[in-house]
Design a protein around this motif. Structure first.
Motif, mmCIF file in Angstrom:
data_model
loop_
_atom_site.group_PDB
_atom_site.id
_atom_site.type_symbol
_atom_site.label_atom_id
_atom_site.label_comp_id
_atom_site.label_asym_id
_atom_site.label_seq_id
_atom_site.Cartn_x
_atom_site.Cartn_y
_atom_site.Cartn_z
ATOM 1 N N ILE A 45 0.842 -1.194 0.000
ATOM 2 C CA ILE A 45 0.000 0.000 0.000
ATOM 3 C C ILE A 45 0.876 1.241 0.000
ATOM 4 C CG2 ILE A 45 -1.615 1.350 1.406
ATOM 5 C CD1 ILE A 45 -3.018 -1.071 2.104
ATOM 6 N N LEU A 46 0.508 2.186 -0.823
ATOM 7 C CA LEU A 46 1.243 3.440 -0.897
ATOM 8 C C LEU A 46 0.574 4.478 -0.004
ATOM 9 C CD1 LEU A 46 3.466 5.139 -2.220
ATOM 10 C CD2 LEU A 46 1.876 5.612 -4.082
ATOM 11 N N MET A 93 1.854 -4.611 3.239
ATOM 12 C CA MET A 93 3.185 -4.024 3.448
ATOM 13 C C MET A 93 3.139 -2.556 3.064
ATOM 14 S SD MET A 93 6.019 -2.990 1.431
ATOM 15 C CE MET A 93 7.626 -3.558 0.924
ATOM 16 N N GLY A 94 3.943 -1.757 3.780
ATOM 17 C CA GLY A 94 4.009 -0.357 3.391
ATOM 18 C C GLY A 94 5.260 0.312 3.919
ATOM 19 N N MET A 95 5.528 1.472 3.368
ATOM 20 C CA MET A 95 6.669 2.272 3.803
ATOM 21 C C MET A 95 6.177 3.652 4.220
ATOM 22 S SD MET A 95 9.716 1.426 1.133
ATOM 23 C CE MET A 95 8.880 0.444 -0.102
ATOM 24 N N MET A 134 5.956 -3.502 8.157
ATOM 25 C CA MET A 134 6.345 -2.088 8.111
ATOM 26 C C MET A 134 7.465 -1.821 9.106
ATOM 27 S SD MET A 134 2.886 -0.281 9.626
ATOM 28 C CE MET A 134 2.556 -0.310 11.407
ATOM 29 N N GLY A 135 8.335 -0.894 8.737
ATOM 30 C CA GLY A 135 9.457 -0.521 9.582
ATOM 31 C C GLY A 135 10.784 -0.982 9.001
ATOM 32 N N MET A 136 11.737 -0.025 8.930
ATOM 33 C CA MET A 136 13.092 -0.289 8.445
ATOM 34 C C MET A 136 14.063 0.198 9.527
ATOM 35 S SD MET A 136 12.095 0.993 4.548
ATOM 36 C CE MET A 136 13.704 1.576 4.186
ATOM 37 N N SER A 137 15.362 0.227 9.211
ATOM 38 C CA SER A 137 16.346 0.584 10.249
ATOM 39 C C SER A 137 16.018 1.900 10.948
ATOM 40 C CB SER A 137 17.753 0.686 9.646
ATOM 41 O OG SER A 137 18.207 -0.577 9.247
#
Ligand SMILES: *Cc1c(COP(=O)(O)O)cnc(C)c1O
Length: 221
Positions: free
Chosen positions: A114-115, A152-154, A190-193
């Protein structure tokens, strides 16, 4: 700090319901092997050639997750072994995954991307368009070789913590609503460094961490 100790640190830090996807893209198989020796089994990659090469070289109990933009003409190379595709961003791609999963004689678990970020460079469904698709029972039935595991998303690429939290919150709210329509939905990636702590607070079940485990990526190679 070594890769193995980073893995141990994340394992200790993440809450029960959140699993770590160690994003090993651009890092050598030896780096994956080191994380593996510390007990890590889920690895994320975003290029087809790279994940195929690592799959062939490394232990077969590794779960490979595909997290990058996936071109339809490359689905066939990962269909036989991929554990989860996080980045399904179009109906066209879904149709190709269905076709290649049937050919490979398996079901492929996927997340729908999802954007929500305030950027037009990223891929994904809008919450409106995906909500409409999921509400249509006939839609999901068209893909018997696909297991719809979640979304999933950013977050937006920004230092504004309130903006990041708002993006994750929107994803989480959509996920909660969608779960009522799709019983197989269990994962919210969701979630990165840089932003995983906020993502965990907002209900992430899969965090995708690269740099904080393996160090900076060398894109020149
Ligand atoms: C590369 C990548 C990550 C990992 O990012 P880091 O900032 O290195 O943790 C996570 N998610 C996606 C979709 C990526 O492409």
């Amino acid at each position: 700090m070594s890769i193995a100790s980073k893995i141990n640190e994340f394992s200790a830090e993440l809450p029960q319901g959140t699993r770590l996807v160690a994003v090993s893209k651009y890092h050598p198989a030896s780096a994956v092997a080191e994380a593996y020796s510390a007990g890590q089994r889920i690895f994320g990659e975003s290029h087809v050639q790279e994940v195929v090469a690592k799959y062939e070289e490394l232990p077969k109990d590794i779960q490979w997750h595909f997290i990058g933009h996936l071109q339809t003409n490359k689905v066939k190379f990962i269909a036989p072994f991929i554990s989860l595709i996080h980045s399904v961003d179009s109906e066209h791609l879904l149709a190709e995954i269905e076709k290649q999963a049937a050919k490979a004689g398996r079901q492929i678990p996927v997340l729908l991307e999802i954007l929500v970020a305030q950027e037009d460079t990223k891929f994904g469904f809008s919450t409106e368009s995906l909500g409409a698709l999921l509400a249509d029972k006939g839609f999901l039935a068209r893909f018997p070789h696909v297991v719809f595991k979640g979304i999933m998303g950013m977050a937006s690429h920004t230092d504004d913590m309130a903006r990041i939290r708002a993006d994750f919150h929107a994803l989480s709210q959509f996920f909660q609503q969608a779960k009522a329509l799709v019983p197989t939905f269990t994962e919210l990636s969701m979630g990165m460094s840089g932003d995983y702590k906020i993502a965990v607070e907002e209900g992430s079940t899969l965090v995708r961490i690269g740099t904080s485990i393996f160090g900076e990526r060398d894109y020149s190679k």
